[in-house]
Every structure is written in C-alpha cells, then in structure tokens.
Design an enzyme around this catalytic site. Structure first.
Site, mmCIF file in Angstrom:
data_model
loop_
_atom_site.group_PDB
_atom_site.id
_atom_site.type_symbol
_atom_site.label_atom_id
_atom_site.label_comp_id
_atom_site.label_asym_id
_atom_site.label_seq_id
_atom_site.Cartn_x
_atom_site.Cartn_y
_atom_site.Cartn_z
ATOM 1 N N SER A 1 0.870 -1.177 0.000
ATOM 2 C CA SER A 1 0.000 0.000 0.000
ATOM 3 C C SER A 1 0.909 1.230 0.000
ATOM 4 O O SER A 1 2.101 1.122 0.339
ATOM 5 C CB SER A 1 -0.832 0.006 1.281
ATOM 6 O OG SER A 1 -1.517 1.228 1.437
ATOM 7 N N TYR B 1 -1.321 -1.083 10.703
ATOM 8 C CA TYR B 1 -1.417 -1.335 9.248
ATOM 9 C C TYR B 1 -0.174 -0.805 8.544
ATOM 10 O O TYR B 1 0.422 -1.490 7.713
ATOM 11 C CB TYR B 1 -2.675 -0.650 8.729
ATOM 12 C CG TYR B 1 -2.976 -0.851 7.252
ATOM 13 C CD1 TYR B 1 -3.360 -2.100 6.757
ATOM 14 C CD2 TYR B 1 -2.926 0.225 6.359
ATOM 15 C CE1 TYR B 1 -3.658 -2.273 5.402
ATOM 16 C CE2 TYR B 1 -3.230 0.060 5.017
ATOM 17 C CZ TYR B 1 -3.598 -1.196 4.539
ATOM 18 O OH TYR B 1 -3.899 -1.347 3.201
HETATM 19 P P1 NDP Z 1 -11.467 -5.815 1.152
HETATM 20 O O1 NDP Z 1 -11.772 -5.622 2.581
HETATM 21 O O2 NDP Z 1 -12.544 -5.691 0.145
HETATM 22 O O3 NDP Z 1 -10.783 -7.249 0.913
HETATM 23 C C1 NDP Z 1 -9.970 -7.859 1.862
HETATM 24 C C2 NDP Z 1 -9.824 -9.317 1.468
HETATM 25 O O4 NDP Z 1 -8.954 -9.949 2.401
HETATM 26 C C3 NDP Z 1 -11.139 -10.065 1.496
HETATM 27 O O5 NDP Z 1 -11.229 -10.923 0.381
HETATM 28 C C4 NDP Z 1 -11.060 -10.879 2.773
HETATM 29 O O6 NDP Z 1 -11.770 -12.101 2.630
HETATM 30 C C5 NDP Z 1 -9.562 -11.143 2.852
HETATM 31 N N1 NDP Z 1 -9.135 -11.457 4.212
HETATM 32 C C6 NDP Z 1 -9.127 -10.642 5.300
HETATM 33 N N2 NDP Z 1 -8.716 -11.323 6.377
HETATM 34 C C7 NDP Z 1 -8.447 -12.589 5.966
HETATM 35 C C8 NDP Z 1 -8.004 -13.779 6.606
HETATM 36 N N3 NDP Z 1 -7.745 -13.813 7.922
HETATM 37 N N4 NDP Z 1 -7.845 -14.895 5.857
HETATM 38 C C9 NDP Z 1 -8.100 -14.882 4.540
HETATM 39 N N5 NDP Z 1 -8.518 -13.794 3.863
HETATM 40 C C10 NDP Z 1 -8.694 -12.673 4.575
HETATM 41 O O7 NDP Z 1 -10.274 -4.785 0.829
HETATM 42 P P2 NDP Z 1 -9.311 -4.564 -0.437
HETATM 43 O O8 NDP Z 1 -9.756 -5.362 -1.583
HETATM 44 O O9 NDP Z 1 -9.157 -3.121 -0.577
HETATM 45 O O10 NDP Z 1 -7.957 -5.143 0.144
HETATM 46 C C11 NDP Z 1 -7.103 -6.017 -0.589
HETATM 47 C C12 NDP Z 1 -5.660 -5.651 -0.306
HETATM 48 O O11 NDP Z 1 -5.392 -4.371 -0.855
HETATM 49 C C13 NDP Z 1 -5.305 -5.560 1.176
HETATM 50 O O12 NDP Z 1 -4.045 -6.132 1.399
HETATM 51 C C14 NDP Z 1 -5.255 -4.060 1.426
HETATM 52 O O13 NDP Z 1 -4.409 -3.740 2.494
HETATM 53 C C15 NDP Z 1 -4.702 -3.587 0.098
HETATM 54 N N6 NDP Z 1 -4.892 -2.183 -0.186
HETATM 55 C C16 NDP Z 1 -6.151 -1.646 -0.325
HETATM 56 C C17 NDP Z 1 -6.307 -0.295 -0.608
HETATM 57 C C18 NDP Z 1 -7.640 0.350 -0.761
HETATM 58 O O14 NDP Z 1 -7.721 1.604 -0.785
HETATM 59 N N7 NDP Z 1 -8.715 -0.403 -0.913
HETATM 60 C C19 NDP Z 1 -5.140 0.579 -0.771
HETATM 61 C C20 NDP Z 1 -3.878 -0.092 -0.613
HETATM 62 C C21 NDP Z 1 -3.773 -1.422 -0.344
HETATM 63 P P3 NDP Z 1 -12.676 -12.826 3.748
HETATM 64 O O15 NDP Z 1 -13.296 -11.766 4.598
HETATM 65 O O16 NDP Z 1 -13.671 -13.608 2.937
HETATM 66 O O17 NDP Z 1 -11.725 -13.717 4.484
#
Ligand code: NDP
Length: 267
Positions: free
Chosen positions: A143, A156
């Site tokens: 990020s 984070y």
């Molecule tokens: P979401 O919250 O939409 O997605 C997060 C994903 O992570 C979900 O699919 C969730 O699936 C999964 N997840 C969370 N905890 C667990 C766990 N313990 N085991 C397995 N899967 C897990 O957010 P984003 O799509 O935005 O996030 C995706 C990545 O992008 C992250 O690493 C985030 O830090 C990064 N990011 C996002 C930004 C943004 O502005 N959106 C900016 C910069 C980076 P489930 O709940 O089904 O387990």
C-alpha cells in the site's frame, strides 16, 4: 496485458472481494488458471461463477490466512490438483482505524498476522515448488501505507512497511531461481477496506471512508497491478496524484510531508 499470465496457475488470497476479486476476473480473461482463497466460501463461489471459467480451471480453496499451520497443506492441495504454482498473489489484508493510545496489543497482533506473517507462511509453503520449477512470481499487495505513515493506521502501516523489507530480501535471494517479486503500493481504491478495518478493540470500523468512496475502481487497479507484474516491475505505485505525491515527498522532503500528514484529517 500481453500473454504473461496465459496458462499460469495463480493463487490469490483475499479473492472474495475488492482488489482480489477484481484480480481474479482480470486473470481469468488473461487465460490463467485460478486458485481462490479467503474465509467466506460463499463469496469465493460467487467470484468463481463470475469468472465464467470452466470448472477445471478454477479452484476454491477456503483459507483463513492466519492459520499458518495450514499453509503447507493448502499449497500441496494445489500441486495435487494443478501440478504447479506459477504465481502467488498476497492480497488478503485488513486495515485499521484507531489511535495508538487506544489500541490493544491484540489488535496489533491480528493486523501483523493477516497483513505480514500470513505472507511469510504462504511464501515459505510455495517457495520449494517454485524453486524446483525454476520459475515463479510473487505479487505482494502492499500500500502507499507501506511507504508513508498516517494517523489511525499505525499497525497497518507497520505491517505494510514490513512487507517491503521481507520481499526486497526475497527478491535478491531467488533471482537466480528465476523467481520474480513485484511489490505493489495502491493508493485509495474503491473497496470495502475501511468497512472491514479494525477499531481499537478489534471490532469492524464499519464506515466507508470518503477517500475510498471516491477512489480508483478496483478493476482499473487490478489491470494496473497485472500490467506492472507482467513487466517485471519490482515496485509499482498505483493511485491518484495525492497519494503519489506523498510517496515522493516522503523521500525528497520528509519534513514537509510529516507536516501535511499531521494537518490532514485521518481519512
Ligand atoms: P477488502 O476488505 O474488500 O478485501 C480484503 C480481502 O482480504 C477479502 O477478500 C477478505 O476475505 C480477505 N481477508 C481478510 N482477512 C483474511 C483472513 N484472515 N484470511 C483470509 N482472507 C482474509 O479490501 P481490499 O480489496 O481493498 O484489500 C485487498 C488488499 O489491498 C489488502 O491487502 C489491502 O491492504 C490492500 N490495499 C487496499 C487499498 C484500498 O484503498 N482499498 C489501498 C492499498 C492497499 P474474507 O473476509 O472472505 O476472508
């Protein structure tokens, strides 16, 4: 996006929503065979349906990435099914919305487990197969928070910063094994990341931040991530002008950046 992902076996964590879901859809179009992991099976099944891939080219592999002891077993399941793992996308993540003074140590541990240690555990599970193949690619979703620290995201920011140190080391170690490492730093992307962020006691923050609401669409972000990886970019920055400026100011004029960060609202 060239033919880089065509016929590659790609394992995506956090494939049940947001950027991970968008990556799955783009990779399906690019000819990849997919392994979709996250905790919510019904959401993974929904994403599987949306890819329109034939059953033999997509595997739903439910996994809580913090169950580190399952990493080797899950990697072995993929090898049994597809015979190889070409690309590992470390995308699962959780953000934070709480001040240091209020945040319990448990919350920091959870964030480090999901955002950092899970990637270490899964990398160690996948690496032996990639070394024996003499081919592989880790795509790591960090990020802008992996470069710039802002209020209410201390855990984070720490976890995302840690990814850079770990994967810069790995990149150098596995270069001769023909294994690539691309670390991606998205800015504000329109997903549920703020809704799912943890508060000081580890409950869901549950609010859509203004910056995410007006952020880059996840499908645009996914295409840029895959383009960067296909070009073997070592580090890629994807987002709006504000976030990109922050990254450069952090390097070139840190005192100014720290002042800006202090004055801006947490969101
Ligand atoms: P979401 O919250 O939409 O997605 C997060 C994903 O992570 C979900 O699919 C969730 O699936 C999964 N997840 C969370 N905890 C667990 C766990 N313990 N085991 C397995 N899967 C897990 O957010 P984003 O799509 O935005 O996030 C995706 C990545 O992008 C992250 O690493 C985030 O830090 C990064 N990011 C996002 C930004 C943004 O502005 N959106 C900016 C910069 C980076 P489930 O709940 O089904 O387990």
């Amino acid at each position: 996006m060239s033919t880089y992902f065509n016929q590659k076996v790609v394992w995506i964590t956090g494939a049940s929503s947001g950027i991970g879901e968008a990556l799955a859809l783009e990779l399906a179009k690019a000819g990849a065979t997919l392994v979709l992991s996250a905790r919510r099976v019904e959401e993974l099944e929904r994403v599987k349906q949306s890819t329109s891939l034939p059953a033999e080219r997509v595997m739903v592999l439910p996994l809580d990435v913090t169950k580190f002891e399952l990493a080797a077993e899950k990697a072995a399941e993929i090898i049994t099914r597809f015979g190889r793992i070409d690309v590992m996308v470390h995308n699962a993540g959780v953000s934070q919305r709480s001040y240091v003074r209020d945040t319990s140590l448990d919350v920091y541990q959870r964030i480090m487990d999901v955002d950092f240690f899970s990637t270490v555990a899964l990398t160690k599970a996948v690496l032996p197969y990639m070394i024996s193949q003499q081919n592989g690619h880790f795509i790591v979703i960090s990020s802008v928070a992996g470069k710039v620290g802002t209020p209410m995201r201390s855990g984070y920011n720490a976890a995302k910063h840690a990814l850079h140190g770990f994967y810069d080391s790995l990149r150098a170690e596995v270069f001769d094994d023909n294994i690539r490492v691309t670390v991606v730093c998205p800015g504000y992307i329109k997903t549920n990341v703020s809704l799912n962020a943890l508060d000081s006691q580890g409950d869901k923050y549950g609010q859509m931040d203004a910056n995410q609401a007006k952020g880059m669409p996840a499908d645009v972000c996914a295409r840029k991530i895959l383009h960067a990886a296909a070009q073997d970019q070592k580090e890629a920055f994807i987002g709006g002008l504000t976030e990109m400026a922050a990254v450069y100011l952090r390097r070139l004029w840190p005192s100014f950046l720290f002042k800006m960060v202090r004055k801006n609202t947490p969101q």
